[in-house]
Structures are given as C-alpha cells and as structure tokens.
Design a protein around this motif. Structure first.
Motif, PDB file in Angstrom:
ATOM      1  N   ASN A 120     -15.041  12.317 -11.643  1.00 20.43           N
ATOM      2  CA  ASN A 120     -15.633  11.909 -10.473  1.00 20.43           C
ATOM      3  C   ASN A 120     -14.452  11.713  -9.564  1.00 20.43           C
ATOM      4  OD1 ASN A 120     -18.575  11.328 -11.255  1.00 20.43           O
ATOM      5  ND2 ASN A 120     -17.446  10.200 -12.670  1.00 20.43           N
ATOM      6  N   TYR A 142     -12.461   9.808  -6.396  1.00 22.83           N
ATOM      7  CA  TYR A 142     -12.324   8.477  -6.085  1.00 22.83           C
ATOM      8  C   TYR A 142     -11.544   8.438  -4.774  1.00 22.83           C
ATOM      9  CZ  TYR A 142     -11.624   3.521  -6.778  1.00 22.83           C
ATOM     10  OH  TYR A 142     -11.834   2.177  -6.703  1.00 22.83           O
ATOM     11  N   HIS A 198     -21.998  -0.646  -7.734  1.00 23.16           N
ATOM     12  CA  HIS A 198     -21.038  -1.992  -7.819  1.00 23.16           C
ATOM     13  C   HIS A 198     -20.332  -1.814  -6.522  1.00 23.16           C
ATOM     14  CE1 HIS A 198     -18.313  -4.757  -9.530  1.00 23.16           C
ATOM     15  NE2 HIS A 198     -17.483  -4.241  -8.588  1.00 23.16           N
ATOM     16  N   HIS A 254     -13.503  -1.843  -5.037  1.00 25.35           N
ATOM     17  CA  HIS A 254     -14.047  -1.198  -5.808  1.00 25.35           C
ATOM     18  C   HIS A 254     -15.535  -0.808  -5.373  1.00 25.35           C
ATOM     19  CE1 HIS A 254     -15.142   1.862  -8.955  1.00 25.35           C
ATOM     20  NE2 HIS A 254     -16.008   1.412  -9.316  1.00 25.35           N
ATOM     21  N   SER A 268     -18.937   2.093  -5.987  1.00 25.59           N
ATOM     22  CA  SER A 268     -19.628   3.137  -6.706  1.00 25.59           C
ATOM     23  C   SER A 268     -20.961   3.423  -6.152  1.00 25.59           C
ATOM     24  CB  SER A 268     -19.446   3.001  -8.053  1.00 25.59           C
ATOM     25  OG  SER A 268     -20.220   1.962  -8.744  1.00 25.59           O
ATOM     26  N   VAL A 321     -20.716  10.262  -9.712  1.00 23.32           N
ATOM     27  CA  VAL A 321     -20.490   9.309  -9.183  1.00 23.32           C
ATOM     28  C   VAL A 321     -19.495   9.366  -8.114  1.00 23.32           C
ATOM     29  CG1 VAL A 321     -20.292   6.651  -9.166  1.00 23.32           C
ATOM     30  CG2 VAL A 321     -21.347   7.566 -11.229  1.00 23.32           C
ATOM     31  N   MET A 330     -16.859   7.228  -6.016  1.00 26.69           N
ATOM     32  CA  MET A 330     -16.100   5.885  -5.868  1.00 26.69           C
ATOM     33  C   MET A 330     -14.992   5.791  -4.909  1.00 26.69           C
ATOM     34  SD  MET A 330     -15.930   5.424 -10.233  1.00 26.69           S
ATOM     35  CE  MET A 330     -15.208   7.163 -10.341  1.00 26.69           C
ATOM     36  N   SER A 362     -12.235   2.678  -2.904  1.00 23.45           N
ATOM     37  CA  SER A 362     -11.797   1.370  -2.298  1.00 23.45           C
ATOM     38  C   SER A 362     -10.782   1.565  -1.233  1.00 23.45           C
ATOM     39  CB  SER A 362     -10.846   1.038  -3.436  1.00 23.45           C
ATOM     40  OG  SER A 362      -9.534   1.651  -3.560  1.00 23.45           O
ATOM     41  N   SER A 371     -11.171  10.738 -11.118  1.00 24.20           N
ATOM     42  CA  SER A 371     -11.213   9.766 -12.021  1.00 24.20           C
ATOM     43  C   SER A 371     -11.973  10.140 -13.504  1.00 24.20           C
ATOM     44  CB  SER A 371     -12.459   8.637 -11.341  1.00 24.20           C
ATOM     45  OG  SER A 371     -12.503   7.727 -12.471  1.00 24.20           O
ATOM     46  N   ASN A 402     -13.432   9.299 -16.981  1.00 27.65           N
ATOM     47  CA  ASN A 402     -14.093   8.040 -17.915  1.00 27.65           C
ATOM     48  C   ASN A 402     -14.254   8.817 -19.281  1.00 27.65           C
ATOM     49  OD1 ASN A 402     -14.328   6.203 -15.744  1.00 27.65           O
ATOM     50  ND2 ASN A 402     -15.871   7.783 -14.834  1.00 27.65           N
TER      51      ASN A 402
END
Length: 145
Positions: A5, A7, A31, A56, A58, A66, A68, A70, A88, A90
């Motif tokens: 994803n 970020y 989130h 953070h 998302s 997703v 994401m 910050s 990112s 995962n």
C-alpha cells in the motif's frame, strides 16, 4: 498474504488531504491517530504545535488496498515532493517481515530497525539502494479500531 500500500507523508496538512481523498474515493477512515495519542518518549519529544497532527491515518480504498498517511510531527527530513511517500508492506509473519527488511535495506539505509511497537505491530522502516522508502509490518496484536 502480503499486501503493498502507499503511505503518504505531510507537513501538517495530512488531515485536510485525507478528507479530500475520502471525498474522492468514499468510505470511512479505519484509523485516525494523533501524535497526542502516543506514549511520551523523551528521545522523540512532540511539540505542542504537533500534538493534534496526524500520527497515522488509514482509508480503505478496496478490500486489498488502503491509502495511509501521517504528518511528520516535526521529525524527519523536510518534505520534498517525491520523497513524501513510502511503500508499506504488510506480511503474515515476523519471518517474512525480517526477510523483506533485510533484503530491502541491503546497500540502503535502515531508518527504524524491526521491533515490536506500542500499536501492536512488528515494524521497521528503510530506504533501499535506489532511494525508495519502505515500511514493513506484521500485526502481532489484534487490530485496535
């Protein structure tokens, strides 16, 4: 299963950007965490002017994707368009996370060693030999909201 994803990193306008992205893609934020939510750490103090900024956020775009992001929270290199994103990853195991991290950081730069975090992930960051920023995660704990 491993997912990739994007970020995005901002200098104080992450919330505005993500409200815009939500208006484009629809959906709800999975989130939203602010720097004020972090446990105090004298090594990385958060100034009052950054406490309400996004640590953070998302936004699920699809089942597999997703977006994401910050704010910098006053830490890190100044934002220059082109260095304000990371890919990112995962993973479904610590072993995969460690393997990806080792390979991606080889001849590059480790910016945060793989370690368990306060938010429940086994997590690390690096920049590969081509200048691409990577974030590697394995969810050790059940997701919190």
């Amino acid at each position: 299963m491993t997912t990739l994803n994007t970020y995005l990193t901002f200098e104080g306008n992450c919330e505005n950007a993500f409200n815009f992205y939500r208006s484009v893609f629809g959906g709800e934020f999975a989130h939203v965490g602010r720097f004020s939510d972090m446990p105090a750490d004298p090594t990385y103090p958060i100034g009052d002017e950054f406490r309400n900024q996004i640590m953070h956020i998302s936004l699920p775009i699809s089942k597999e994707c997703v977006l994401m992001g910050s704010d910098t929270g006053g830490h890190g290199a100044p934002i220059i368009v082109g260095n304000n994103f990371s890919i990112s990853i995962n993973t479904d195991s610590k072993e995969k996370a460690d393997a990806y991290f080792a390979k991606l950081s080889a001849d590059g730069k480790e910016t945060m060693a793989m370690a368990s975090t306060f938010w429940g992930d086994y997590f690390g960051m690096c920049t590969d030999r081509f200048g691409i920023n990577w974030m590697i995660s394995f969810a050790e704990a059940a997701p919190q909201g």
